[in-house]
Write an enzyme that holds these catalytic residues in place. Structure first.
Site, short mmCIF file in Angstrom:
data_model
loop_
_atom_site.label_atom_id
_atom_site.label_comp_id
_atom_site.label_asym_id
_atom_site.label_seq_id
_atom_site.Cartn_x
_atom_site.Cartn_y
_atom_site.Cartn_z
N ILE A 154 0.97 -1.17 -0.13
CA ILE A 154 -0.10 0.04 0.05
C ILE A 154 0.85 1.14 -0.11
O ILE A 154 1.87 1.27 0.76
CB ILE A 154 -1.03 0.03 1.25
CG1 ILE A 154 -1.95 -1.14 1.22
CG2 ILE A 154 -1.84 1.40 1.20
CD1 ILE A 154 -2.72 -1.36 2.44
N CYS A 155 0.56 2.21 -0.97
CA CYS A 155 1.11 3.57 -0.93
C CYS A 155 2.88 3.24 -1.23
O CYS A 155 3.31 2.42 -2.08
CB CYS A 155 1.02 4.19 0.37
SG CYS A 155 1.56 5.81 0.34
N THR A 156 3.63 3.68 -0.55
CA THR A 156 5.05 3.75 -0.43
C THR A 156 5.48 2.14 0.08
O THR A 156 6.93 2.22 -0.22
CB THR A 156 5.74 4.80 0.52
OG1 THR A 156 5.48 4.70 1.73
CG2 THR A 156 5.51 6.18 -0.41
N THR A 206 2.50 3.69 -6.92
CA THR A 206 2.80 3.91 -5.58
C THR A 206 2.16 5.23 -5.51
O THR A 206 1.50 5.90 -6.47
CB THR A 206 4.21 3.94 -5.39
OG1 THR A 206 4.33 4.54 -3.89
CG2 THR A 206 4.84 5.20 -6.11
#
Length: 325
Positions: free
Chosen positions: A112-114, A132
């Site tokens: 998730i995300c970074t 990302t």
């Protein structure tokens, strides 16, 4: 410290890997979303464990105590790596080795995300397409030139390895995995409990200008009306008439608040509803076409293939009842 897994039959084991600087929203999204997936009896579909190399982590505003260590990764069916806020990236060799080992045995690994940076550091994204948070995409591309980074989309599913954009896109990815594991009905139940709209497709754009993120009440009323009338021959004009606005004004409101035109949104919503019916019903393709208002079967297959990436028959074979058409 040993992990204490509950060996409950039929549970899909999920391990959320917590790293220093973890983004608490990303971690909570994964934990809570999978926790909402329950059978009619109330029994959970997933067993969710939170693990880390370090038992105590200071997140600035608060600290967290992690009960399980990295041995939780050894028998997890799915590993979720939430985003982290630390920079520059400095990861434990033990963590990277554990992720590589899990990948070799076939565990599904999602970020998730970074968290995508973590998968990239472990070498799990080499030669693959990934995403990302859009703000981190340039740095990601610079660090990992062998990975095709796409900052435009909500999530990317490569099969075993999945990545998602920031914040709410993590929820979209979790719902996508739930639907892949247990079907559209379970995913829809989780979406309702999470009080979120219908699942967005992975290819939908992740960035909407901050000033236009919310949906105004009148547009939400129109959306609700459309969802209850998908089997009708709806057009942009009929939507404009229903909302008592001009087509031009309606187009502007949709682009500002939903990131796409009314016609694009209407087709996508109809295809999403068709996906649900393919997964949860025995209706024929012709019956589904009538239910979602996509005209002819040929037109339906064209739009479905373009948006979903596979034919309706292939989608049903993967996620639902055998195609009876």
């Amino acid at each position: 410290m040993k992990s204490n897994h509950l060996q409950a039959p039929g549970h899909h084991r999920i391990a959320c890997l917590v790293l220093p600087g973890v983004i608490s929203f990303d971690l909570a999204t994964a934990c809570e979303t999978f926790r909402y997936a329950t059978r009619p009896s109330g029994q959970p579909y997933y067993q969710v464990t939170v693990c880390a190399e370090q038992q105590e982590l200071d997140l600035g505003m608060f600290s967290i105590h992690i009960k399980h260590d990295l041995t939780s990764l050894e028998d997890a069916d799915t590993i979720i790596v939430p985003g982290t806020s630390f920079s520059p990236l400095s990861l434990s060799s033990t963590v990277l080795a554990a992720l590589r080992k899990a990948a070799r045995r076939g565990a599904r690994i999602a970020s998730i995300c970074t968290g995508a940076f973590v998968l990239a550091e472990a070498g799990l994204l080499d030669g693959l397409r990934a995403t990302t948070h859009w703000q981190a995409a340039a740095e990601f591309a610079k660090r990992y030139p062998s990975i095709q980074i796409d900052p435009r989309v909500l999530f990317v599913d490569n099969g075993q390895i999945l990545t998602s954009a920031g914040a709410a896109a993590g929820l979209d990815l979790c719902l996508h995995m739930i639907r892949s594991d247990f079907g559209a009905a379970v995913a829809a139940q989780v979406a309702r409990l999470s009080v979120v709209p219908l699942q967005r497709e992975g290819g939908q754009a992740q960035f909407i200008p901050p000033s236009t993120r919310s949906i105004d009440r009148n547009l939400q009323i129109l959306i609700n009306w459309v969802m209850n009338n998908l089997n009708q021959p709806l057009t942009v004009k009929s939507l404009a008439d229903q909302s008592h606005s001009s087509q031009r004004t309606l187009h502007r409101r949709f682009v500002e608040q939903l990131g796409e035109s009314p016609s694009q949104w209407l087709i996508r919503i109809r295809v999403q509803r068709a996906q649900e019916l393919l997964e949860s019903s025995k209706l024929s393709v012709e019956q589904i076409v009538s239910e979602v208002g996509l005209g002819s079967a040929a037109n339906f297959r064209l739009h479905f293939q373009r948006i979903v990436g596979v034919s309706p028959r292939q989608h049903r074979q993967s996620f639902g009842y055998p195609d009876s058409s």
